[in-house]
Design a protein around this motif. Sequence first.
Motif, PDB file in Angstrom:
ATOM      1  N   CYS A 159      -2.306   2.516   6.710  1.00 44.82           N
ATOM      2  CA  CYS A 159      -3.280   2.855   5.661  1.00 44.82           C
ATOM      3  C   CYS A 159      -4.712   2.579   6.118  1.00 44.82           C
ATOM      4  N   HIS A 172       0.331  -6.494   1.861  1.00 49.91           N
ATOM      5  CA  HIS A 172      -0.986  -6.950   2.309  1.00 49.91           C
ATOM      6  C   HIS A 172      -1.450  -8.155   1.509  1.00 49.91           C
ATOM      7  N   CYS A 181      -2.675  -1.627   9.660  1.00 48.90           N
ATOM      8  CA  CYS A 181      -1.631  -0.895   8.930  1.00 48.90           C
ATOM      9  C   CYS A 181      -1.892   0.616   9.032  1.00 48.90           C
ATOM     10  N   CYS A 214       0.856  -1.194   0.000  1.00 50.22           N
ATOM     11  CA  CYS A 214       0.000   0.000   0.000  1.00 50.22           C
ATOM     12  C   CYS A 214       0.890   1.241   0.000  1.00 50.22           C
TER      13      CYS A 214
HETATM   14 ZN   LIG Z   1      -1.354  -0.709   4.343  1.00 53.39          ZN
END
Ligand SMILES: [Zn+2]
Length: 461
Positions: free
Chosen positions: A342, A285, A340, A273
Motif C-alpha cells: 500500500c 500496520h 507494504c 490496509c
Molecule cells: Zn499496507
Amino acid sequence: MLERFARAMREPATKRHWAPQFECASRERIRDIQHEKLAAMLPYLYEHSAFYRAKFKAAKLKPADIKTLADLPKFPVTTKDEMARDVAANRPWGTYTPIDDKTWRRRGWIIFSTSGTTATPRSFRYTALDAELWATTSARALYAMGVRAGDSALTCTNYNPHVFFWSIHHAFNLMNVAVVPGGVPTERRLQMLDLYRPTILVATPSYSLHLAGAMREVGADPAANSIKKVICGGEPASGIASTRRRIEETWNAELHDIYGCTEAVPAGWAFTCREGLKRDPVATHVQEDLQIWELVDPDTFEPVSPGERGLTVVTNLNSEGSPQLRFLVGDFATFDYGKCVCGRTFARAHGGFNGRADDMLNIRGLKLFPSVVEGIVRGFDTLGNEFQIVLETEGVMDAFTIVVETSAPIDDTYARELRARLEAEVIRQCELRPRIQIAAPGTLPRTEFKARRVIDRRRTL
Ligand SMILES: [Zn+2]
C-alpha cells in the motif's frame, strides 16, 4: 509545557485522512518524529504523574535520560498490576495519568475504565484535545481500509465504556460516514440492516458471525446484504485465516481488523490496509508517528531482536489523557519493517496480534492459545461458529476437552470421523491430545459481544 506537548501531538495527527508525509515517511523520518514527541511527552508525564515520577526515581532516571529509541529500554515496562496497585492506593483515579481535577473540570471529555467488579477499576480521564485526536488518528486507519464519505456503518454495541466503539464512532463522524447506532437487541439490528442498508458492519468477530446466523434463521442471506466491509475489534480476527475466510464468505465482504488497548491505544489503532488484504498472512500496520511499538521477551521483558516474536509494549505519544510509557499490552507479535504494497512504511505485525499472554493456557505443562483452537475449528466447514475449551482435573492430570457443534445434524459414522480428524489436527498443531465432544446444532451459548470460550474448572493446588 502543555502547549508544547499539544503542538507535538497535533502536527502529525492531520485532519486529512490520508497523510503520506507521515504514513509513507522514511524510517529515519518516523524515528525523528518519535524522538521529537518523546522530548515533549516525557517532561509532561513526569511533571503531572506521581506514578511515573516514582518509576523514574526507582530506575534512577530523569526524562532527559531518555532521548532516543535506544534509550527507551532503560525504563522498565509498565504493567497492569502496577497500575492496579496505584489505583487501590489512590482511589478513584490513581496517579498513572497526568489529568488532575482542575484539567478535568476545564476540559474533561470522557471516562474509560477497565472492568473491575471486585478490585477498583483502572480509570482513564480523556480531554477535549483527546476527542479531536481520537477522531483524526482513527479516521486514518479507516481511510486505509477503504472507508469513504458516503458509506454508512451499523455499530453493534451498547456503547458501554469500550474504547473501540467510541473512537470509531467519532472517526466516522469526522469522515462524513453516517452511523446507525445499533445499541439494540439482535432482532432490531436485523431490521436496521434491512431498512437502512449500511455498507459497513462494526462488531466483534464472534458477534459478526452470530448476527449472520440470526439473519439466516429468519430466512435472509447475509452474503446478499448491503454490507461491503466488516470492521472487527475486541478479539483477533484477520490473523486467524479460517475465521477471516468464514467472516468474508458469510458476509461476502472485506474483513478489516482494528487493534489497540484501553490503557494506551484507545484510538489511532493498528489496522489492516486494503491492499494488504490480498497478501497471506494478513499484516496489521501500527501507527508509528503516534506510538512507539516494541516487542519484548515474555520472561525477561528485554527487547527481542528485529524480526523475532515478542510481547507488545507501547508508548503512547499522542494523548493528553493517557500518554503511557512502555505499557505492556502483552500480545505476541512479529514486526516487519519493510514497505507494504500500500506504500505505507509503518511497521506491520505479520499475521496480526493473535494471542494475549494473559489468555494463554497452560495444559499439562504445554502452552496453548485459544486462538489456535479457533483456527482449527473454523477450518472445518461442517462445524458451527461456537466452540468451548473445557479444562478439568482428573486425578493429578488436566483433562482437555473441546466442545464443538455442527451446523447441521450428522450421523454417528460422520461424527466418529469428525472427532478423529479434529483430534489429529489439534495434536498436530498443539501437541496436546484433546477429547472432542460434538454438540447438537445451536446448543452452545451464543456470543453476544466478546466470546467466553474457555471454561477452566481445574482445581488449583
Ligand atoms: Zn499496507
